[in-house]
Each structure stands twice: as C-alpha cells, then as structure tokens.
Design a protein around this motif. Structure first.
Motif, short mmCIF file in Angstrom:
data_model
loop_
_atom_site.label_atom_id
_atom_site.label_comp_id
_atom_site.label_asym_id
_atom_site.label_seq_id
_atom_site.Cartn_x
_atom_site.Cartn_y
_atom_site.Cartn_z
N LEU A 421 15.43 -17.12 -29.57
CA LEU A 421 15.78 -17.81 -30.80
C LEU A 421 16.68 -19.02 -30.56
CD1 LEU A 421 16.35 -14.68 -33.07
CD2 LEU A 421 14.47 -16.33 -33.27
N LEU A 422 17.32 -19.07 -29.40
CA LEU A 422 18.23 -20.18 -29.07
C LEU A 422 17.54 -21.31 -28.30
CD1 LEU A 422 21.45 -18.23 -28.01
CD2 LEU A 422 21.24 -19.74 -29.99
N ARG A 423 16.30 -21.16 -27.96
CA ARG A 423 15.68 -22.09 -27.01
C ARG A 423 15.47 -23.50 -27.55
NH1 ARG A 423 11.87 -17.67 -23.85
NH2 ARG A 423 13.66 -16.70 -22.81
N SER A 424 15.52 -23.67 -28.86
CA SER A 424 15.38 -25.01 -29.42
C SER A 424 16.65 -25.83 -29.26
CB SER A 424 15.03 -24.92 -30.91
OG SER A 424 16.13 -24.40 -31.65
N GLY A 425 17.75 -25.18 -28.89
CA GLY A 425 19.02 -25.89 -28.77
C GLY A 425 19.77 -26.01 -30.08
N ARG A 426 19.22 -25.42 -31.16
CA ARG A 426 19.90 -25.43 -32.45
C ARG A 426 20.80 -24.21 -32.59
NH1 ARG A 426 15.24 -25.67 -36.75
NH2 ARG A 426 14.12 -24.50 -35.12
N ALA A 427 21.69 -24.27 -33.58
CA ALA A 427 22.44 -23.08 -33.95
C ALA A 427 21.48 -22.06 -34.54
CB ALA A 427 23.54 -23.44 -34.94
N LEU A 428 21.95 -20.81 -34.63
CA LEU A 428 21.10 -19.71 -35.07
C LEU A 428 21.85 -18.90 -36.13
CD1 LEU A 428 18.73 -17.66 -34.80
CD2 LEU A 428 20.00 -16.65 -32.88
N LEU A 429 21.23 -18.69 -37.28
CA LEU A 429 21.79 -17.81 -38.30
C LEU A 429 20.91 -16.58 -38.39
CD1 LEU A 429 23.80 -17.17 -40.53
CD2 LEU A 429 22.38 -18.48 -42.13
N LEU A 430 21.45 -15.45 -37.96
CA LEU A 430 20.73 -14.19 -38.01
C LEU A 430 20.98 -13.54 -39.37
CD1 LEU A 430 21.63 -12.76 -34.49
CD2 LEU A 430 19.39 -13.62 -35.21
N ASP A 431 19.94 -13.41 -40.15
CA ASP A 431 19.98 -12.72 -41.43
C ASP A 431 19.48 -11.31 -41.18
OD1 ASP A 431 19.66 -11.78 -44.01
OD2 ASP A 431 17.84 -12.95 -44.39
N LEU A 432 20.40 -10.36 -41.07
CA LEU A 432 20.06 -9.00 -40.66
C LEU A 432 19.80 -8.07 -41.84
CD1 LEU A 432 22.79 -8.77 -37.89
CD2 LEU A 432 20.34 -8.85 -37.49
N ALA A 433 19.92 -8.59 -43.07
CA ALA A 433 19.75 -7.74 -44.25
C ALA A 433 18.79 -8.34 -45.27
CB ALA A 433 21.11 -7.48 -44.90
N ASP A 434 17.99 -9.32 -44.81
CA ASP A 434 17.04 -9.98 -45.72
C ASP A 434 17.76 -10.43 -46.99
OD1 ASP A 434 14.73 -11.05 -46.71
OD2 ASP A 434 13.72 -9.13 -47.07
N ASP A 435 18.82 -11.21 -46.80
CA ASP A 435 19.72 -11.62 -47.87
C ASP A 435 19.45 -13.07 -48.26
OD1 ASP A 435 21.87 -12.33 -49.49
OD2 ASP A 435 23.31 -11.10 -48.38
N ALA A 436 18.91 -13.27 -49.45
CA ALA A 436 18.58 -14.62 -49.90
C ALA A 436 19.82 -15.48 -50.05
CB ALA A 436 17.84 -14.55 -51.24
N HIS A 437 20.98 -14.87 -50.36
CA HIS A 437 22.22 -15.65 -50.50
C HIS A 437 22.60 -16.27 -49.15
CE1 HIS A 437 22.46 -12.78 -53.90
NE2 HIS A 437 22.99 -13.82 -54.53
N GLY A 465 28.67 -4.16 -37.46
CA GLY A 465 28.79 -4.00 -38.90
C GLY A 465 28.41 -5.22 -39.72
N ALA A 466 28.24 -6.36 -39.10
CA ALA A 466 27.87 -7.57 -39.84
C ALA A 466 26.40 -7.55 -40.22
CB ALA A 466 28.17 -8.80 -39.00
N THR A 467 26.10 -8.14 -41.37
CA THR A 467 24.70 -8.26 -41.77
C THR A 467 24.21 -9.71 -41.67
OG1 THR A 467 25.36 -8.47 -44.09
CG2 THR A 467 24.81 -6.26 -43.27
N ALA A 468 25.10 -10.61 -41.27
CA ALA A 468 24.71 -12.00 -40.99
C ALA A 468 25.63 -12.52 -39.90
CB ALA A 468 24.83 -12.86 -42.24
N VAL A 469 25.03 -13.26 -38.96
CA VAL A 469 25.79 -13.77 -37.82
C VAL A 469 25.37 -15.22 -37.56
CG1 VAL A 469 26.38 -13.46 -35.38
CG2 VAL A 469 25.87 -11.46 -36.79
N TYR A 476 27.58 -18.54 -28.60
CA TYR A 476 28.83 -17.92 -29.04
C TYR A 476 28.86 -17.81 -30.56
CZ TYR A 476 30.68 -17.72 -24.38
OH TYR A 476 30.86 -17.39 -23.06
N VAL A 477 29.40 -16.70 -31.04
CA VAL A 477 29.40 -16.41 -32.47
C VAL A 477 30.47 -17.23 -33.18
CG1 VAL A 477 29.77 -14.61 -34.21
CG2 VAL A 477 28.48 -14.09 -32.12
N ALA A 478 30.04 -18.01 -34.18
CA ALA A 478 30.96 -18.84 -34.96
C ALA A 478 31.45 -18.12 -36.20
CB ALA A 478 30.27 -20.15 -35.35
N TRP A 479 30.65 -17.19 -36.69
CA TRP A 479 31.01 -16.43 -37.90
C TRP A 479 30.13 -15.19 -37.98
CZ3 TRP A 479 27.95 -14.92 -41.99
CH2 TRP A 479 28.61 -14.40 -43.12
N ALA A 480 30.70 -14.12 -38.50
CA ALA A 480 29.93 -12.91 -38.76
C ALA A 480 30.48 -12.26 -40.01
CB ALA A 480 30.01 -11.94 -37.57
N GLY A 481 29.61 -11.74 -40.86
CA GLY A 481 30.07 -11.17 -42.11
C GLY A 481 29.07 -10.20 -42.68
#
Length: 513
Positions: A421-437, A465-469, A476-481
């Motif tokens: 998922l990182l191979r494009s060189g962009r940042a990555l937002l993992l949506d682990l709970a199928d959260d539209a918000h 415990g995070a559902t979005a990272v 490196y993780v910039a935010w998790a919640g």
C-alpha cells in the motif's frame, strides 16, 4: 536581476546506497534530480554484507526486495549479537538480525537501477569541488564540479544533499560542525580465497583481539580482523593483504598468508555526528552525517533510512504541497535516531573489542542477555524497528511515531500488505472499520493520501485498538484513532501537518522555500 536557471530541483553528491535511495525517493515524489559521483564506475566491492530488518521494510515498501533474492524472499538470520553476546532476535515480533550475505555492490546496483528508472540523472566521473557561500541564505545552491574530462563545470539547484561519505566534502564546504570522538584503534576487513577458514559468523575473541569469518561465495570468505592494541590510522587507508594476514595470525595463530584477497580495506572506531543535518539549502545524510564503528552492519541501513525520511518531505516541498517547515523535521527525527545509533555502536565496541578491562562487562552482558526483556530491547535497537519519532503529542496513541508493523490485511481486492500500500510513495490512511467519516476527512488531500478500507488478516493487535491509522510515506504512523474521536480533529490536524494544507496545491509554489 533574473534568477539563475537551475539544472535540477535537487543535486545529490554521492552514488552510494544513501544517495541512490534518496534519488529514487525524490523522483518518486516528482522531483528533478541530478546525482554526481566521483567514481566513474561502481567499485564492485562487497563491503557491507546485508542490512537491518527495518531497512528490509524500507526496500519492501518500494518493491525492491525481489532484486536482492529469489522472488520476494531474502535470506535473513534469526541469530545475532549485541557486543558479542549472541541471542535470537525473533524474540521481538518482526525482528531478525537482518538480510545476510548481500554484498553492498548488489544493494547499490538495485538502488541505481531503481533511481535511474524513475528519472534520476546519475553522472559518474563528476567530482564535487566547492560550494558558493550563499547556499545558506539564497534561493538556490551553486556548486562547482569537475566533469569526467577534468573540466570544471557549474551546477545550480534549489537544494543540495551531501551523501558523500565520512570524509564528506559537502559537509566541509557548507560549514557543518562534526563533533565526536577520534579513532582509538585500527581494524581490517578482506575477502579472502585460497585458504580454509573455520567460520566465525558472529565473531570470536582471543587474548589478542577479535575476528569474524563467514562464507561470501564459493571458496571466498569475508574476514574482519580487530587486533587489540593496533593504533588508529587514517580512515579507510590503503592496506596490504600481508598486513591483514599478520594481524589474523597474531589473534588466531592461523596462517592465511598463502591465500589471496579480492580486496582489503581498513576502518576505525571514530565516532562523530553532524550537529545539524540541515544548513539552509544543504542537507547531510548517511555517513556524511554520522560515522561510527560498523557494529551489526547498521551504517548502510541508517543511511537508507535517512534518505527515506528526507526524500518524501523534500519532494512535497518542491511540489508545493507543503511549506519549508516540514524540512525541519528531518533533523529533529533523524539526528535523534543517529545519536542513539552512535550510542549503541560505542557500547558494543567497548564490550566486544575492549581488552581485559572489558572482561567484566562481557560477563555482565552474558547474564543480562538471558532475560527476554533485555533481548527485546537490544533486538529492537539494532534492527532499528523500535525507533519512535517524537511527534510532540502528549496524548498520542501508542502507535504514533512508530513504524507501522508489516502486517497483512484483507481488502475488497484480496490480501494486501502495508508495504504494498506504500509503494506509490503517498501517505496511507487505513480505514479498519469501514468508516465513511474517516474516508470523508481525507477527501481534501486526494492524490496525496491513499485511503484503503481493509480488515486485519489476524487478531494480533497490530493497530493497538485503533480503527483508523494515518501512515506517512516513510511508513511511520502520524495518527491513530477510533470512533471515540467523534469529530476526528486529530486526523485532520495530522493530515495538515504532514501533507500540507487541504485542497489542490498551487503548482506555482513548486520551487518555493
């Protein structure tokens, strides 16, 4: 007065692993890059024989691992040491002693091919000479180089990065301070054929010093020779095989003088670190920024990580996505990592290479290493997987500032890894709970962040415990919640901090800063 035309967004001095990794990263981010290298051809020497677990993750995040082995497989060693105390690195999840048996020449070839394929202009036989004084205050960098015909040429760029080794001319020309400890001893390494050697892959001490020996290829062994009491000498000075053979015999009692060496070299335990990694428009990375005893083969890996950290940030500023303040985080993060690197290599040198005075330390380490907590701490340190950048958040999630563990996820298209998922060189937002918000928050950074709705392939607590990272381009993780962060202000703040203001960047700002 009209502005001086530039030859590149960035000029990188040095085509070793650090410079080539940086060139590839910059090109991946859309920058125009020129690499100047004094040598007309790669040396072809083996030098470093692998890299750490974290460096493997870096290469995997850019799809480079197949170049080092068969398919996605690269040979690793679960067993390693810290200062001569041997233990199993797999006591820590994802950790091992690193990729083994990969000559530095192979690493350089893989990285050079990658950088060139992405558009880097690699100019071999071009030697850096000097730098104009306005590099710290002007809007561009002007340097003098000598081309392959010996003719002086002038190159201009918005930024300059010195990746030209421990004796860096860029560092000297730009006035970087390089404090530290002078060498106290001289040591040797060589690739030897024509003799039968007992393998000592993790080293062996005698009353007169320490030696290592490991097979490099059929009939060829890499040896490292660290005699006690040998005075310090000029870093990487030219030595003869006779000198190496005499030192080997002094330590082991074995005569290897009848063999031949493909190449020999010397090194020292000098330990220095640049006080700053950036001065104006000039940066340092790799050995140009830090030199140390090559304990555990960490030097190449640290340089690659310097490049991985700087590359995406500098490219973002060049594109106009972000302001120049982002570049200050390069020094903040990598200087601290470098300082810890110097500490651990000095500690290993004191324990493993010290004479009789270090015997009590060796005995103590032998006791401590029996405890799993100690093993985990040391394995994380030497594999570089325990690095945590201080992102200045007092109530940060446990993942924040750490590298995202290399786990598998399941997406609508099937299995996928963090590295893929990182191979494009962009940042990555993992949506682990199928959260539209969560997905909606990232829309204004479209093109700068890849949003992936996935589920964990196992229940090992990867996301703690995070559902979005939110993962930076360097992993490196910039935010998790989690849904408890109802308005997701933290996510939006992290997106702005690391990816720049929301909306489409003004391309007019491409060469800003």
């Amino acid at each position: 007065m009209a502005a001086t035309a530039v030859d590149a967004d960035v000029i990188v001095v040095g085509a070793g692993p650090t410079g080539l990794m940086l060139a590839g990263e910059l090109c991946l981010g859309g920058a125009n890059v020129v690499v100047v290298e004094r040598l007309t051809e790669p040396t072809g020497q083996s030098r470093g024989l692998g890299f750490t677990a974290r460096a493997m993750e870096v290469f995997d995040a850019r799809g480079l691992l197949p170049g080092f082995g068969q398919g996605e497989s690269v040979e690793t060693s679960p067993m390693g040491h810290f200062g001569g105390s041997v233990f199993d690195y797999t006591v820590l999840p994802d950790a091992h002693f690193g990729a083994r048996g990969i000559p530095q020449s192979v690493t350089e070839r893989v990285l050079e091919d990658w950088a060139a394929d992405r558009g880097a202009d690699i100019r071999r036989g071009w030697e850096f000479v000097t730098l104009d004084d306005d590099c710290l205050t002007g809007d561009s960098v002007h340097l003098t180089v000598r081309d392959p015909q010996g003719v002086q040429q002038h190159l201009h760029a918005h930024w300059l990065v010195g990746c030209d080794g421990g004796s860096s001319r860029v560092r000297a020309a730009a006035g970087f301070a390089f404090p530290g400890r002078d060498a106290t001893r001289g040591m040797y390494l060589a690739d030897v054929s024509g003799v039968e050697l007992r393998h000592r892959p993790l080293g062996e001490r005698t009353a007169n010093g320490m030696v290592m020996a490991a097979p490099l290829s059929e009939g060829v062994d890499r040896i490292i020779v660290c005699p006690d009491g040998t005075p310090a000498h000029e870093r990487e000075r030219t030595v003869s095989f006779d000198e190496v053979a005499q030192a080997w015999q002094h330590i082991t009692g074995e005569d290897i003088s009848g063999g031949t060496a493909d190449w020999v070299s010397s090194f020292t335990d000098a330990t220095r670190q640049a006080s700053q990694y950036r001065r104006g428009r000039v940066f340092l990375a790799g050995d140009a920024a830090h030199i140390h005893l090559p304990a555990g083969g960490q030097g190449l890996s640290a340089g690659v990580q310097d490049a991985f950290n700087l590359g995406w940030k500098l490219a973002a500023v060049i594109r106009g996505d972000h302001g120049p303040e982002l570049l200050d985080t390069y020094h903040e993060e990598r200087h601290a990592a470098g300082r810890r690197l110097l500490m651990n290599t000095q500690a290993q040198g004191t324990v493993y290479l010290g004479g009789a005075e270090s015997a009590p330390l060796r005995e103590l380490f032998g006791e401590l290493i029996r405890h799993d907590d100690v093993k985990r701490h040391l394995a994380g340190m030497v594999s570089h997987v325990d690095i945590r950048y201080d992102l200045g958040e007092d109530d940060a999630h446990p993942l924040t500032g750490r590298r995202m563990p290399p786990r598998q996820f399941t997406s609508g298209d099937g299995p996928v890894s963090v590295a893929q998922l990182l191979r494009s060189g962009r940042a990555l937002l993992l949506d682990l709970a199928d959260d539209a918000h969560v997905r909606r928050e990232a829309r204004e950074w479209h093109g700068r962040v890849l949003v992936a709705t996935v589920t964990a392939a196992d229940a090992d607590g990867t996301a703690a415990g995070a559902t979005a990272v939110l993962v930076r381009p360097d992993g490196y993780v910039a935010w998790a919640g989690s849904p408890a962060d109802a308005d997701l202000k933290g996510l939006r703040a992290a997106l702005e901090r690391w990816l720049g203001p929301a909306g489409s960047p003004a391309q007019a700002g491409r060469t800003a800063a």
